[in-house]
Design an enzyme around this catalytic site. Structure first.
Site, PDB file in Angstrom:
ATOM      1  CG  ASP A 119      -1.615   1.229   1.541  1.00 49.84           C
ATOM      2  OD1 ASP A 119      -1.766   2.040   0.605  1.00 49.84           O
ATOM      3  OD2 ASP A 119      -2.053   1.416   2.703  1.00 49.84           O
ATOM      4  CG  ASN A 169      -2.882   5.300  -1.491  1.00 49.58           C
ATOM      5  OD1 ASN A 169      -2.902   4.232  -0.867  1.00 49.58           O
ATOM      6  ND2 ASN A 169      -3.806   5.639  -2.351  1.00 49.58           N
ATOM      7  CG  ASP A 209      -5.838   3.284   0.173  1.00 54.02           C
ATOM      8  OD1 ASP A 209      -4.994   2.371   0.344  1.00 54.02           O
ATOM      9  OD2 ASP A 209      -6.429   3.453  -0.904  1.00 54.02           O
ATOM     10  CG  ASP A 248      -1.235   1.553  -3.856  1.00 55.50           C
ATOM     11  OD1 ASP A 248      -0.034   1.285  -4.059  1.00 55.50           O
ATOM     12  OD2 ASP A 248      -1.619   2.236  -2.876  1.00 55.50           O
ATOM     13  CG  ASP A 302     -12.658 -14.732 -14.043  1.00 54.29           C
ATOM     14  OD1 ASP A 302     -12.060 -15.249 -13.084  1.00 54.29           O
ATOM     15  OD2 ASP A 302     -13.879 -14.472 -14.035  1.00 54.29           O
ATOM     16  CD  GLU A 357     -10.971 -19.410 -12.860  1.00 53.92           C
ATOM     17  OE1 GLU A 357     -11.193 -19.700 -11.673  1.00 53.92           O
ATOM     18  OE2 GLU A 357     -11.788 -18.748 -13.541  1.00 53.92           O
TER      19      GLU A 357
HETATM   20  C1  NOJ Z   1     -12.798 -16.936 -10.924  1.00 47.98           C
HETATM   21  C2  NOJ Z   1     -12.082 -15.943 -10.082  1.00 47.98           C
HETATM   22  O1  NOJ Z   1     -10.814 -16.441  -9.783  1.00 47.98           O
HETATM   23  C3  NOJ Z   1     -12.947 -15.729  -8.861  1.00 47.98           C
HETATM   24  O2  NOJ Z   1     -12.273 -14.995  -7.871  1.00 47.98           O
HETATM   25  C4  NOJ Z   1     -14.219 -15.062  -9.293  1.00 47.98           C
HETATM   26  O3  NOJ Z   1     -15.100 -14.950  -8.199  1.00 47.98           O
HETATM   27  C5  NOJ Z   1     -14.916 -15.865 -10.375  1.00 47.98           C
HETATM   28  N1  NOJ Z   1     -14.020 -16.349 -11.375  1.00 47.98           N
HETATM   29  C6  NOJ Z   1     -15.953 -15.022 -11.084  1.00 47.98           C
HETATM   30  O4  NOJ Z   1     -15.328 -14.041 -11.854  1.00 47.98           O
END
Ligand code: NOJ
Length: 533
Positions: free
Chosen positions: A29, A31, A33, A37, A208, A271
């Site tokens: 971090d 800054n 908060d 970041d 994702d 993923e």
């Molecule tokens: C997989 C991601 O790694 C996870 O963190 C997320 O909740 C779901 N996909 C939905 O995007």
């Protein structure tokens, strides 16, 4: 950075490399908060260079209302103001490139945030311009949801938009409407997103829910799972119609062409939440789809020789010339130091040694290098709506998202904030980064040594893997020019080595006095060694 010929050695730069997943909010971090970041990460690039990683994958950096901590994107071309600015991201790419490290972003193409302008416009009217960007369906005869698809919390995945009288579908939260990949405009929009970031120098994306995207055109009900232990099934259903559709492969063929038109080639790391090696292999296509797909069976396997060896052997043979990718911790599944280590640092070290010596690409999760464990985040401090209070019977994901303890000062070198950081900072069994840096035999020292060995011997291609011996107490394999011998039991064993393997390069307990005598090596309890010939 773009559209020119690859420099020699830059082709397939991900093969044999080590990527570091940086959960930006919990890294550093700058800054005060209480949230990590991008400038905080830039300030610690020296550390990652010293550690020896080849690239950094940033957990979501795009603007988001954070119902799913960035996995609900409201603008694919921006930077989340809490994490920094576009200039900060450019500065990160520049600084990382100077250190020969690449930067990957997280791309979320399966769904947007309900606050994305496309969805805001789509709501309420069947004629809206962006209505067909999402998956809509009429209610059943009694007003019920259109089919049996469930979301990530185990509730119906359909939410009624009362103004238009139709349901929209969401595989995750209600505030994460799934995109309709049958619509060519969605393809065009994402192609723009890809080139926008590739042109900025982003080296690739972790994608994702890469097995998501298309939904069955007829919206057929998902069938019940055959095998209740089947990890692919969720809440009793095999999601064959709401995910894993064959049409998705065409998207990756298209994206791969785009990735290939850049030099160095841009990386697509999926993923791929699939549990059959053949299903995983399908996402690699004929080397014309994703270059890498995460291997979840490996991450979920127990620290048992026969199980791990089988996953590795099956994966390597299913992928053929494809490049496997291995990780053992992430922001969803928690930390391997808890899962495999189970309170015994020797087991954590053994797990790390195995992970970093596998052929292909390795992804370390921030904190893996110091043996960070899951943190029991009390209900009042939990931040993840998806699993809060074990919602949907899922383990609380916050456990593996807590800030990295850099040192032992107040704020642990993570933050100078007077306020508490966004998640509590846990204690690491082996101590903070600074404490471990001062201790050559530490877990951090081990990680650095293993990454150096990897760079020396296993980088630049997918090293050939050969299983030499597997039994309940041992797994011995060759990888490139190295031999790895691992003792999975709590007592010392003697393991036979192939001819020529005699120089111990690294031992998980950082004792170098292990000698090889006439093809035999003695391994201490839960000890792994890397040997060269
Ligand atoms: C997989 C991601 O790694 C996870 O963190 C997320 O909740 C779901 N996909 C939905 O995007």
């Amino acid at each position: 950075m773009s559209h020119s010929a690859s420099a020699p050695g830059e082709r397939r730069w991900w093969e044999g490399s080590v990527l570091y997943q940086c959960y930006v909010r919990s890294f550093a971090d700058s800054n005060g908060d209480g949230y990590g970041d991008l400038p905080g990460l830039v300030a610690h690039l020296d550390y990652l260079e010293w550690l020896g990683v080849d690239g950094v994958w940033l957990s979501p950096t795009m603007p988001s209302p954070d119902h799913d901590w960035g996995y609900d994107v409201s603008d694919y071309l921006g930077v989340h103001p809490e994490l920094g600015t576009l200039d900060d991201l450019d500065a990160l790419i520049k600084s990382a490139t100077e250190r020969k490290m690449r930067v990957l972003l997280d791309l979320v193409p399966n769904h947007t945030s309900s606050e994305h302008a496309w969805f805001v416009e789509a709501l309420g009217s069947r004629d809206a311009k962006t209505r067909d960007y999402y998956v809509w369906a009429d209610p059943g005869p009694d007003g019920e949801p259109p089919n049996n698809w469930l979301d990530a919390t185990g509730e119906s995945g359909w939410t009624l938009d009362e103004a238009s009288g139709q349901y929209y579908f969401h595989n995750f939260l209600e505030s994460q409407p799934d995109l309709n990949w049958w619509n060519p405009q969605v393809h065009a929009a994402f192609e723009q997103v890809l080139s926008y970031w590739f042109d900025r120098g982003v080296a690739g994306f972790r994608i994702d829910v890469a097995h998501g995207l298309y939904k069955d055109a007829q919206l057929r009900d998902n069938p019940p799972v055959q095998d209740p232990g089947d990890l692919e099934g969720r809440f009793g259903f095999d999601r064959i119609y709401s995910m894993n559709r064959p049409e998705t492969h065409e998207v990756y063929r298209q994206w791969r062409e785009m990735a290939r038109s850049y030099a160095p080639e841009r990386l697509l790391l999926g993923e791929t939440w699939v549990f059959e090696p053949d299903r995983l292999a399908r996402y690699y296509g004929e080397d014309d789809e994703l270059q890498l797909g995460f291997n979840f069976p490996f991450a979920f396997a127990p620290l048992e020789a026969e199980v791990l060896a089988k996953v590795v052997g099956d994966t390597v043979s299913a992928l053929g010339t494809g490049c496997p990718v291995w990780m053992a911790s992430n922001h969803d599944i928690g930390r391997f130091a808890s899962r495999w280590g189970a309170g015994d640092e020797r087991r954590t070290r053994l797990g790390l040694l195995l992970l970093t010596m596998l052929p292909g690409t390795v992804v370390l999760y921030y904190g893996d290098e110091i043996g960070m464990t899951d943190v029991a985040v009390p209900p009042a401090l939990q931040r993840d709506p998806m699993t809060m209070g074990n919602r949907g019977n899922r383990p609380v994901r916050d456990r593996g998202r807590t800030p990295l303890p850099w040192d032992d000062t107040a704020g642990r070198g993570f933050t100078r904030a007077a306020v508490d950081p966004w998640l509590p900072i846990g204690e690491v069994p082996g101590g903070s980064v600074a404490a471990q840096r001062a201790e050559p035999g530490s877990m951090l020292g081990l990680t650095r040594e293993l990454l150096a060995l990897r760079r020396e011997h296993l980088s630049g291609s997918v090293a050939p893997y050969g299983e030499l011996e597997v039994a309940s107490d041992r797994w011995i394999f060759s990888v490139g020019p190295l031999v790895v011998a691992a003792n999975f039991s709590g007592v010392a064993i003697r393991a036979a080595l192939p001819p020529g393997a005699d120089a111990v390069r690294c031992s998980s307990n950082m004792e170098r006095e292990r000698a090889v005598v006439q093809g035999l090596i003695e391994l201490g309890p839960y000890e792994g060694v890397v040997i060269s010939s």
